[in-house]
Each structure stands twice: as structure tokens, then as C-alpha cells.
Design an enzyme around this catalytic site. Structure first.
Site, short mmCIF file in Angstrom:
data_model
loop_
_atom_site.label_atom_id
_atom_site.label_comp_id
_atom_site.label_asym_id
_atom_site.label_seq_id
_atom_site.Cartn_x
_atom_site.Cartn_y
_atom_site.Cartn_z
N SER A 104 6.67 2.43 9.95
CA SER A 104 6.24 2.95 8.67
C SER A 104 6.66 4.60 8.58
O SER A 104 6.88 4.97 9.80
CB SER A 104 4.69 3.10 8.56
N LYS A 156 1.94 3.45 14.53
CA LYS A 156 3.39 3.01 13.92
C LYS A 156 4.45 3.90 14.90
O LYS A 156 5.60 3.47 14.77
CB LYS A 156 3.27 3.27 12.64
N TYR A 159 -3.75 4.85 12.39
CA TYR A 159 -2.72 3.80 12.06
C TYR A 159 -1.12 4.17 12.26
O TYR A 159 -0.23 3.63 12.90
CB TYR A 159 -2.82 3.53 10.45
N1 LIG Z 1 2.75 -1.26 1.76
C1 LIG Z 1 3.19 -0.08 2.27
O1 LIG Z 1 3.22 0.98 1.56
C2 LIG Z 1 3.68 0.09 3.89
C3 LIG Z 1 4.35 1.27 4.11
C4 LIG Z 1 4.80 1.30 5.25
C5 LIG Z 1 4.63 0.46 6.30
N2 LIG Z 1 4.02 -0.87 5.81
C6 LIG Z 1 3.99 -1.93 6.92
O2 LIG Z 1 4.39 -3.04 6.47
C7 LIG Z 1 3.93 -4.16 6.99
C8 LIG Z 1 3.18 -5.10 5.86
O3 LIG Z 1 2.39 -4.57 5.10
P1 LIG Z 1 1.94 -4.83 3.61
O4 LIG Z 1 1.87 -3.64 3.06
O5 LIG Z 1 2.74 -5.94 3.05
O6 LIG Z 1 0.37 -5.48 3.65
P2 LIG Z 1 -0.42 -6.48 2.86
O7 LIG Z 1 0.35 -6.58 1.69
O8 LIG Z 1 -1.82 -6.14 2.99
O9 LIG Z 1 -0.44 -7.77 3.71
C9 LIG Z 1 -0.60 -7.84 4.99
C10 LIG Z 1 -0.24 -9.34 5.60
O10 LIG Z 1 -0.69 -9.43 6.94
C11 LIG Z 1 -1.77 -10.19 7.12
N3 LIG Z 1 -2.68 -9.66 8.25
C12 LIG Z 1 -3.40 -8.74 7.95
N4 LIG Z 1 -4.11 -8.61 9.04
C13 LIG Z 1 -3.71 -9.62 9.81
C14 LIG Z 1 -4.14 -9.94 11.28
N5 LIG Z 1 -4.88 -9.28 12.18
N6 LIG Z 1 -3.67 -10.87 11.87
C15 LIG Z 1 -2.52 -11.66 11.15
N7 LIG Z 1 -2.30 -11.31 9.87
C16 LIG Z 1 -2.86 -10.24 9.15
C17 LIG Z 1 -2.60 -10.43 5.71
O11 LIG Z 1 -2.98 -11.87 5.50
P3 LIG Z 1 -4.37 -12.25 5.88
O12 LIG Z 1 -5.21 -10.94 5.41
O13 LIG Z 1 -4.52 -13.52 5.29
O14 LIG Z 1 -4.51 -12.29 7.52
C18 LIG Z 1 -1.20 -10.45 4.89
O15 LIG Z 1 -0.35 -11.64 4.82
C19 LIG Z 1 2.80 -3.82 7.68
O16 LIG Z 1 3.08 -3.54 9.04
C20 LIG Z 1 2.43 -2.19 7.16
O17 LIG Z 1 1.95 -1.48 8.21
C21 LIG Z 1 3.50 -0.86 4.52
#
Ligand SMILES: NC(=O)c1ccc[n+]([C@@H]2O[C@H](COP(=O)([O-])OP(=O)(O)OC[C@H]3O[C@@H](n4cnc5c(N)ncnc54)[C@H](OP(=O)(O)O)[C@@H]3O)[C@@H](O)[C@H]2O)c1
Length: 249
Positions: A145, A162, A158
Site C-alpha cells: 500500500s 505494509k 496496518y
Molecule cells: N482498497 C484500498 O484502498 C487499498 C489500498 C492499498 C492497499 N490495499 C490492499 O489491497 C488488498 C486488497 O484489499 P481490498 O481493498 O480489495 O479489500 P476488501 O475489498 O476488503 O477484500 C478483502 C478480501 O480479503 C479477504 N480476507 C479478509 N481477511 C482475510 C483473512 N484473514 N484470510 C483470508 N482472506 C481474508 C476477504 O474475504 P473474507 O472476508 O470472506 O475472508 C476479501 O476477499 C489488501 O492487501 C489491502 O491491504 C487496498
């Protein structure tokens, strides 16, 4: 440039929604056979069905908690048993159970953040390496991130995970070369469930702070993951791709 993953097998953690689901969709559309994993089996099944209908690709599911080493081992085994290989591992699952002053976090939520986001990412790579990539080569993509490159104390732990994930990426890239490439993606603010609290109530104001004028969509990140997974990036390892509409600037 057409980026294809024909004949490749990819495992995407956190693949049921958000960025992971977009990556799985893009991979399936590009010819890969894909296993998506997350904690909830029913949500995975729905996602896999929709990705199959959209791409005509082969998509399987495996329910696993990314912070649980036994689940990681079982999911990697399942991927190899089902599709004969694991060529691309996307460490995408992450959690952020606490927002507030860093100093006040309770230890259970501190441990969960580290166990899923950092220790978990390592364990999945270790399993992929031990079960397949050491002998056959492979490609690892870690979702970090821009929080790992900047300071925002309300999600401080968090962000520490990262930042550490970026160092893990560089260190393993050197350790596992030349057979296995390890790269990271640093998204800015992307419109998913995880980041909802950061944008939903004031999207216009947040978008105005992004030089390119809008928040990210999961597909913005999926395009980068496809590039890193494909032969087009074959001379890249240990790098990070910042995809943030210019937010860090
Ligand atoms: N969105 C942003 O702005 C952003 C920015 C920077 C980085 N990121 C990174 O991008 C990645 C994806 O984020 P996202 O925004 O797409 O999140 P999201 O929409 O909340 O989706 C998270 C996914 O991970 C699964 N998950 C959560 N906890 C888990 C666990 N303990 N074990 C296995 N699966 C788990 C969830 O399914 P279940 O709940 O069913 O397990 C879901 O499939 C992450 O690494 C996040 O840190 C996101």
C-alpha cells in the site's frame, strides 16, 4: 501489448471481492486457471461463478484464513492437485481491524494485523516455494500500500505491516532469484469494502486530493498485477509499483 497468462496457474488470496476479485478476473480473462481463496466459502462460490460467466475461464475456490499456516499449506496443495501447478501467487488478503491512535491498540488486534498481513504473506510464499516454486520457478505479487511509504497514524499498525511487506518483497526477491520473481504493488485509495470508511461519506473531497482526479477502481490494480504476472515484466523483481493516481505526490 497483449498480456497473456495461457497455461499458467494462479492463486489469489482474498479473491472473493475487491482488488483480489478484479485480479482473479483479469487473470482468468488472460488465460490463466485461477484459484481464489478467502475465509467465506459461500462468497467464494458466488464470486467464482460470476468470474467464470464473465471470462469463460477456469476458476476454483478454497476457503482459508490467510493468517493460518495450515490453511495456507492446504490451499497451495489443493491448487497443485487441482491444476498441476502454482505459477503465480498473489498475496492480496489483508486486514485492518483497528483505527485510532497507534499507541492504544490492544494486543489481539495487533497480533491479527501482523499475522494476516505480514506473517501470513510470508507463509503463503514459503508454502508455494516448498511445494512447487523451488523446483519449477514462479512469480509472487504482494499487495502492499502507499500506506507502507507514508505516515497515517490512524491506521499505523496496518501501515507498518505494509512497509514490512515491501522489505520482505525485496529480500525474498534476492533470495529466490533467479527462479522466482517477487514484486509488490502499492495501491492508493481504491473503492473497496476495506477502504470504505476512508472515502464513502466524502468521495468528492477525497478525489479532489488525487492529482488524476478520481479514486482507484479495483481494475486499476488488476491491470498492474497482470503486467507483473506476465512475461512482459520478466526482468523485474524486488520492485514496487505505486498505483495511486498520483496521491503520494
Ligand atoms: N482498497 C484500498 O484502498 C487499498 C489500498 C492499498 C492497499 N490495499 C490492499 O489491497 C488488498 C486488497 O484489499 P481490498 O481493498 O480489495 O479489500 P476488501 O475489498 O476488503 O477484500 C478483502 C478480501 O480479503 C479477504 N480476507 C479478509 N481477511 C482475510 C483473512 N484473514 N484470510 C483470508 N482472506 C481474508 C476477504 O474475504 P473474507 O472476508 O470472506 O475472508 C476479501 O476477499 C489488501 O492487501 C489491502 O491491504 C487496498
Amino acid at each position: 501489448m497483449e498480456l497473456r497468462l495461457d497455461g499458467k496457474v494462479a492463486l489469489v488470496t482474498g479473491g472473493s471481492r475487491g482488488i483480489g476479485r478484479a485480479i482473479a478476473t483479469e487473470f482468468a480473462r488472460s488465460g490463466a486457471r485461477v484459484v481464489i481463496s478467502s475465509r467465506k466459502a459461500d462468497a467464494l462460490e458466488v464470486a467464482a461463478k460470476e468470474i467464470r460467466e464473465l471470462t469463460w475461464g477456469e476458476v476454483e475456490t478454497f476457503a482459508a484464513n490467510a493468517g493460518d499456516p495450515e490453511s495456507a499449506a492446504a490451499c497451495v496443495s489443493h491448487t497443485i492437485e487441482r491444476f498441476g501447478s502454482i505459477d503465480v501467487l498473489v498475496n492480496n488478503a489483508a486486514t485492518n481491524p483497528y483505527m485510532g491512535p497507534m499507541i492504544d491498540i490492544d494486543l489481539p488486534r495487533l497480533d491479527k494485523t501482523y499475522d494476516v498481513n505480514l506473517r501470513g504473506a510470508f507463509v503463503w510464499i514459503q508454502q508455494a516455494w516448498q511445494q512447487h516454486m523451488r523446483a519449477n520457478g514462479g512469480n509472487v505479487i504482494n499487495l502492499s500500500s502507499i500506506g507502507g511509504l507514508s505516515v497515517e497514524t490512524s491506521i499505523g499498525h496496518y501501515n507498518v505491516t505494509k512497509a514490512a511487506l515491501l522489505h520482505l518483497t525485496r529480500s525474498l526477491a534476492k533470495d529466490l532469484a533467479p527462479g522466482v520473481r517477487v514484486n509488490a504493488i502499492c495501491p492508493g485509495l481504491v473503492k473497496t469494502d476495506m477502504a470504505r470508511a476512508l472515502w464513502e461519506s466524502h468521495e468528492d473531497a477525497v478525489s479532489a486530493m488525487v492529482p488524476l482526479g478520481r479514486l482507484g477502481e479495483p481494475e486499476d490494480i488488476a491491470n498492474a498485477a497482470l503486467f507483473l504476472a506476465s512475461p512482459a515484466s520478466e526482468w523485474m523483481t524486488g520492485t514496487m509499483m505505486v498505483i495511486d493516481g498520483g496521491m503520494l505526490l
